[in-house]
Design a protein around this motif. Structure first.
Motif, short mmCIF file in Angstrom:
data_model
loop_
_atom_site.label_atom_id
_atom_site.label_comp_id
_atom_site.label_asym_id
_atom_site.label_seq_id
_atom_site.Cartn_x
_atom_site.Cartn_y
_atom_site.Cartn_z
N HIS A 18 44.59 34.94 40.89
CA HIS A 18 44.54 36.38 40.67
C HIS A 18 45.88 37.08 40.93
N GLU A 60 34.22 40.30 43.61
CA GLU A 60 34.58 40.43 42.20
C GLU A 60 35.46 39.26 41.78
N ARG A 61 34.89 38.35 41.01
CA ARG A 61 35.58 37.18 40.46
C ARG A 61 35.97 36.15 41.50
N CYS A 62 35.73 36.40 42.76
CA CYS A 62 35.95 35.43 43.83
C CYS A 62 35.33 36.00 45.09
N THR A 190 36.77 26.10 37.23
CA THR A 190 36.43 27.48 36.91
C THR A 190 36.66 27.74 35.43
N GLY A 192 36.43 30.86 32.01
CA GLY A 192 36.37 32.25 31.61
C GLY A 192 36.37 32.38 30.10
N ASP A 196 37.58 38.34 27.62
CA ASP A 196 37.66 39.11 28.86
C ASP A 196 39.07 39.21 29.42
N LEU A 200 40.40 41.83 32.41
CA LEU A 200 40.69 41.33 33.76
C LEU A 200 42.14 41.60 34.15
N LEU A 205 43.90 41.28 37.79
CA LEU A 205 43.33 39.98 38.09
C LEU A 205 43.91 38.92 37.15
N ILE A 206 43.62 37.67 37.44
CA ILE A 206 44.01 36.46 36.69
C ILE A 206 45.49 36.41 36.31
N SER A 260 26.43 34.46 40.37
CA SER A 260 27.74 35.07 40.55
C SER A 260 28.04 35.07 42.04
N HIS A 261 29.28 35.36 42.40
CA HIS A 261 29.60 35.43 43.83
C HIS A 261 28.79 36.54 44.50
#
Length: 276
Positions: A18, A60-62, A190, A192, A196, A200, A205-206, A260-261
């Motif tokens: 991220h 969120e995402r992690c 992981t 994706g 998206d 993101l 992010l990412i 999801s997390h």
């Protein structure tokens, strides 16, 4: 059965998915009953961040943990999954930044290192908590549930929610007594969706994501060679193991779909209230 720690220290370094910077983590053996703790070594004095579900500050995402002084560590789910999956009860994780390196997007490097240094049996009995009753959390069509059981197993489903013609629904299963974490779960990366990416990145992010640390699902195909036909479901299961490792070891049958997390942590918090 006795508690275990790692046989010796080891280090892993790499880009973070991220923030896009390089960080280094070093795992050390630790004393019995100490559990898993993160130690931020980029600040003086070191900041300790306890691995407890009450310290989860973002999903969120992690999964991110934050201590009482406001210091955080994020992307903890892969290393926590490897530790729980490889039966490590006690360890110190030094990290010189706010995010764990993503490595290849799986927990393979971590689990492999644990296998290489081996486990050290400690002279304190390991105790598994038990679940008093069925527990379920759900958000829309997503659900995750835990049932009392004498062993620990997971059945996690991945749904082709975008109805892509080259994708199908997947189900992954893992039983700690019957399966091998290193060969069956740790390799799952992981993933994706290409559609998206812009969203993101607009959320900062990412920044460090690449085809070297994530499987990308495009509009017309998967832009990576898969390690398993059901790799997406297996990675979802990997994350569930890691997020549920934020509570003490317990025995249950875990089932879920579209996880999801956020959902994982909801279940962890609810399960914790019904353990004995």
């Amino acid at each position: 059965m006795y508690q275990q720690t790692i046989g010796s220290s080891f280090k892993l370094e790499g880009i973070t998915i991220h923030s896009g910077i390089v960080t280094c983590m070093t795992l050390h053996p630790s004393r019995p009953n100490s559990g898993i703790v993160f130690r931020r070594t980029d600040v003086e004095p070191f900041e300790i961040i306890e691995v407890k579900v009450k310290n989860v500050s973002n999903t969120e995402r992690c999964t991110q943990l934050t201590n009482h002084n406001g210091y955080s560590v994020s992307m903890v789910e892969h290393v926590m999954s490897a530790l729980r999956g490889m039966a490590v009860d006690n360890a110190i994780i030094d990290i010189n930044g706010e995010e764990i390196p993503v490595l290849d997007g799986s927990s393979l490097d971590i689990a492999t290192k644990i296998s290489e240094v081996g486990l050290s049996r400690q002279n304190v009995e390991k105790k598994y908590l038990r679940l008093k009753k069925n527990v379920r959390v759900e958000i829309g069509k997503s659900f995750l549930e835990a049932f009392p059981c004498s062993a620990m197993s997971y059945t996690i489903g991945f749904k082709n929610v975008h109805n892509l013609p080259f994708l199908s629904d997947q189900i992954a299963y893992f039983d700690f007594e019957l399966n091998d974490y290193l060969s069956d779960i740790a390799l799952a990366r992981t993933f994706g969706y290409e559609k998206d990416i812009n969203y993101l990145r607009s959320k900062e992010l990412i920044k460090g994501a690449s085809l070297g640390n994530a499987v990308l699902i495009g509009e017309s195909g998967i832009m990576s060679n898969l390690r398993f036909q059901d790799e997406f479901a297996r990675h979802k299961l990997l994350d569930v193991i890691g997020d549920l490792a934020l509570i003490p070891p317990f025995l249950a049958k875990i089932k879920g779909e579209r996880t999801s997390h956020h959902l994982n942590i909801l279940l962890a918090r609810k399960v914790l209230k019904h353990l004995y």
